[in-house]
Design an enzyme around this catalytic site. Structure first.
Site, PDB file in Angstrom:
ATOM      1  N   TYR A  74     -31.239 -40.540 -28.590  1.00  0.00           N
ATOM      2  CA  TYR A  74     -31.997 -39.290 -28.439  1.00  0.00           C
ATOM      3  C   TYR A  74     -31.845 -38.464 -29.696  1.00  0.00           C
ATOM      4  O   TYR A  74     -30.743 -38.340 -30.231  1.00  0.00           O
ATOM      5  CB  TYR A  74     -31.464 -38.478 -27.248  1.00  0.00           C
ATOM      6  CG  TYR A  74     -32.405 -38.501 -26.080  1.00  0.00           C
ATOM      7  CD1 TYR A  74     -33.691 -37.978 -26.203  1.00  0.00           C
ATOM      8  CD2 TYR A  74     -32.028 -39.044 -24.859  1.00  0.00           C
ATOM      9  CE1 TYR A  74     -34.575 -38.005 -25.136  1.00  0.00           C
ATOM     10  CE2 TYR A  74     -32.910 -39.083 -23.792  1.00  0.00           C
ATOM     11  CZ  TYR A  74     -34.181 -38.551 -23.934  1.00  0.00           C
ATOM     12  OH  TYR A  74     -35.052 -38.587 -22.900  1.00  0.00           O
ATOM     13  N   ASP A  81     -59.289 -36.462 -37.488  1.00  0.00           N
ATOM     14  CA  ASP A  81     -58.622 -37.556 -36.764  1.00  0.00           C
ATOM     15  C   ASP A  81     -59.022 -38.866 -37.446  1.00  0.00           C
ATOM     16  O   ASP A  81     -60.160 -39.328 -37.310  1.00  0.00           O
ATOM     17  CB  ASP A  81     -59.085 -37.522 -35.297  1.00  0.00           C
ATOM     18  CG  ASP A  81     -58.474 -38.642 -34.470  1.00  0.00           C
ATOM     19  OD1 ASP A  81     -57.900 -39.579 -35.053  1.00  0.00           O
ATOM     20  OD2 ASP A  81     -58.599 -38.588 -33.230  1.00  0.00           O
ATOM     21  N   ARG A  89     -47.266 -48.854 -32.227  1.00  0.00           N
ATOM     22  CA  ARG A  89     -48.070 -47.891 -31.472  1.00  0.00           C
ATOM     23  C   ARG A  89     -47.430 -46.521 -31.581  1.00  0.00           C
ATOM     24  O   ARG A  89     -46.331 -46.302 -31.075  1.00  0.00           O
ATOM     25  CB  ARG A  89     -48.117 -48.297 -29.990  1.00  0.00           C
ATOM     26  CG  ARG A  89     -48.819 -49.596 -29.712  1.00  0.00           C
ATOM     27  CD  ARG A  89     -50.293 -49.492 -30.000  1.00  0.00           C
ATOM     28  NE  ARG A  89     -50.971 -48.660 -29.045  1.00  0.00           N
ATOM     29  CZ  ARG A  89     -51.649 -49.100 -27.991  1.00  0.00           C
ATOM     30  NH1 ARG A  89     -51.743 -50.378 -27.765  1.00  0.00           N
ATOM     31  NH2 ARG A  89     -52.246 -48.260 -27.182  1.00  0.00           N
ATOM     32  N   GLU A 113     -33.596 -35.102 -30.228  1.00  0.00           N
ATOM     33  CA  GLU A 113     -34.469 -33.926 -30.064  1.00  0.00           C
ATOM     34  C   GLU A 113     -34.270 -32.967 -31.224  1.00  0.00           C
ATOM     35  O   GLU A 113     -33.153 -32.687 -31.625  1.00  0.00           O
ATOM     36  CB  GLU A 113     -34.182 -33.237 -28.736  1.00  0.00           C
ATOM     37  CG  GLU A 113     -34.705 -34.058 -27.582  1.00  0.00           C
ATOM     38  CD  GLU A 113     -34.678 -33.335 -26.250  1.00  0.00           C
ATOM     39  OE1 GLU A 113     -34.593 -32.103 -26.229  1.00  0.00           O
ATOM     40  OE2 GLU A 113     -34.741 -34.022 -25.236  1.00  0.00           O
ATOM     41  N   THR A 136     -53.271 -42.300 -35.503  1.00  0.00           N
ATOM     42  CA  THR A 136     -52.364 -43.254 -34.885  1.00  0.00           C
ATOM     43  C   THR A 136     -51.796 -44.100 -36.018  1.00  0.00           C
ATOM     44  O   THR A 136     -52.262 -44.027 -37.161  1.00  0.00           O
ATOM     45  CB  THR A 136     -53.078 -44.172 -33.868  1.00  0.00           C
ATOM     46  OG1 THR A 136     -54.212 -44.755 -34.506  1.00  0.00           O
ATOM     47  CG2 THR A 136     -53.517 -43.408 -32.637  1.00  0.00           C
ATOM     48  N   LYS A 142     -53.554 -48.980 -35.961  1.00  0.00           N
ATOM     49  CA  LYS A 142     -54.879 -49.624 -36.048  1.00  0.00           C
ATOM     50  C   LYS A 142     -55.003 -50.263 -37.437  1.00  0.00           C
ATOM     51  O   LYS A 142     -54.307 -51.238 -37.709  1.00  0.00           O
ATOM     52  CB  LYS A 142     -55.965 -48.600 -35.729  1.00  0.00           C
ATOM     53  CG  LYS A 142     -55.837 -48.057 -34.292  1.00  0.00           C
ATOM     54  CD  LYS A 142     -56.941 -47.111 -33.925  1.00  0.00           C
ATOM     55  CE  LYS A 142     -56.843 -46.692 -32.466  1.00  0.00           C
ATOM     56  NZ  LYS A 142     -56.352 -45.332 -32.287  1.00  0.00           N
TER      57      LYS A 142
HETATM   58  N1  DSN Z   1     -58.249 -46.573 -27.648  1.00  0.00           N
HETATM   59  C1  DSN Z   1     -58.576 -46.246 -29.011  1.00  0.00           C
HETATM   60  C2  DSN Z   1     -59.694 -47.072 -29.519  1.00  0.00           C
HETATM   61  O1  DSN Z   1     -59.801 -48.199 -29.100  1.00  0.00           O
HETATM   62  O2  DSN Z   1     -60.483 -46.619 -30.318  1.00  0.00           O
HETATM   63  C3  DSN Z   1     -58.804 -44.808 -29.184  1.00  0.00           C
HETATM   64  O3  DSN Z   1     -57.767 -44.118 -28.545  1.00  0.00           O
END
Ligand code: DSN
Length: 424
Positions: free
Chosen positions: A52, A198, A233, A54, A224, A227
């Site tokens: 942890y 974003d 993730r 925090e 994120t 990707k």
């Molecule tokens: N689930 C993602 C996507 O596939 O674009 C977006 O959060």
């Protein structure tokens, strides 16, 4: 040698083994999915999951932070360098939480936010009606031009002038063209709004210099990490120094408790991997593969939203083929080609059974596939569409797909070692 997991939980061990075989034995075209390196995987499954932490480095609420502080500082510094940002927060559990934290840092509940409509390519958390972001904030959505499929910056400016939002969100989950963050920045300035960008889908392209970065124009950039960026993730926020304090407060204690230190550690690894010439070459190949896939699909008479792609993804409008998106996605899955059905701009069909199919090339590119394979995949998709009710043909295509997969195994350094040293 029997692994601990195999010994203690053979059921879960077997299911993981099956999932690994599924991932190796199918073509992954979901544009938001990828394969992480074994280094990232190791960090994710390390002892950091036990800790942890925090708070933030040098200001924690639990003791025993001798190592975690160093890891988080490293992750933050690597992210700042990679994106050229003043400040980075690497604690968000996901892109959704990162977006919420960005809004919480810049606006109060009840203020107006303006983002891209989900059915035109935006994300749930950009203020879509079923998301809590539309309950906490007044939400106004902009759309693409339904004739061209393109963002209409004049219309976005007019909408912003009409509603005077506190925050404008630029970014998408299903937009196949470049986004002009500079124009978004100008519009935000004109109406006195903050700009949140974003870049969850395109972060890897941004760090490779293949998509304009929003960092100079946006107050806060959210992404994120898994990707095109090819990390674990997770989520991340980048911002100007002026907003650093508010952003950090919004993540912790505003929305989260302790960060997931194992994920944060793996994010640090992924940032180092992305800061290489190999990664730039990888991102370049993602784009070449997307172009090749798009061009071949066009030859087969598929209608692509905007007529093609500038990035890692493409969106097929299937109305001219008279096949619902879900039906094609499921038939492709039976043929070992994994995609997702998606709305297309102006879609008359409902989101759970829309008219489109979304495809992307980050994962096949990690496997080493190039333009020739992207074209071959387009041919598989065409054949499945032509034989949509013919299970014998679909099974035959599935076997050919498996053969292709066997020529492009998930690279060894991208997978956990298979059982008994053999390949699944
Ligand atoms: N689930 C993602 C996507 O596939 O674009 C977006 O959060």
């Amino acid at each position: 040698m029997q692994t601990a997991l195999e010994h203690y939980d053979p059921q879960i061990y077997e299911l993981i083994r099956q999932e690994q075989a599924r991932q190796s034995g199918s073509i992954r075209l979901i544009p938001s999915e990828n394969y992480v390196s074994r280094a990232v995987m190791m960090a994710t499954s390390s002892c950091l999951t036990n800790k942890y932490a925090e708070g933030y480095p040098d200001k924690r609420y639990y003791e025993g932070q001798q190592v975690t502080d160093l890891i988080e500082k490293l992750a933050r510094d690597r992210a700042k360098k990679l994106f050229g940002a003043d400040h980075a927060n690497v604690q968000p559990y996901s892109g959704s939480v990162a977006n919420l934290a960005a809004y919480a840092a810049l606006a109060a509940p009840g203020d107006t936010i303006m983002g891209m409509s989900l059915d035109h390519g935006g994300h749930l958390t950009h203020g879509w009606k079923v998301s809590l972001t539309s309950k906490f904030y007044q939400s106004v959505s902009y759309r693409v031009n339904t004739d061209t499929g393109l963002l209409d910056y004049d219309a976005i400016r007019a909408l912003a002038k009409e509603h005077r939002p506190k925050i404008i969100i630029s970014g998408a989950t299903a937009y196949p063209r470049l986004i002009d963050f500079e124009i978004f920045g100008d519009i935000a300035k004109e109406v006195g709004a903050y700009l949140v960008s974003d870049i969850a889908h395109i972060a890897g392209l941004v760090v490779a210099g293949l998509h304009k970065s929003p960092v100079p124009y946006a107050d806060v950039v959210s992404t994120t990490t898994h990707k095109t960026l090819r990390g674990p993730r997770g989520g991340m926020l980048l911002c100007k120094a002026d907003h650093a304090k508010q952003v950090d407060k919004a993540v912790f204690p505003g929305l989260q408790g302790g960060p997931h230190m194992h994920t944060l550690t793996a994010i640090a690894v992924a940032m180092a991997e992305a800061d290489t010439t190999e990664f730039v070459a990888y991102a370049e190949q993602i784009l070449k593969n997307a172009q090749a896939l798009a061009n071949k699909l066009l030859e087969y008479g598929f209608d692509l939203v905007t007529g093609g792609t500038d990035n890692h993804l493409l969106l097929i409008d299937l109305r001219n083929k008279d096949i619902p998106g879900k039906k094609l996605a499921k038939a492709l899955d039976r043929a070992r080609i994994v995609s997702n059905y998606n709305t297309v701009p102006g879609d008359p069909a409902p989101p759970f059974n829309p008219s489109g199919l979304r495809l992307g090339t980050p994962a096949i590119t990690t496997r080493g596939m190039k333009e020739a394979e992207a074209e071959q995949i387009a041919t598989f998709i065409h054949r499945v569409a032509e034989n949509i009710d013919n299970e014998t043909e679909i099974a035959k295509i599935g076997k050919e797909v498996l053969l292709l997969c066997s020529r492009f195994p998930v690279p060894e350094h991208f997978i956990i070692p298979p059982k008994d040293g053999g390949r699944d």
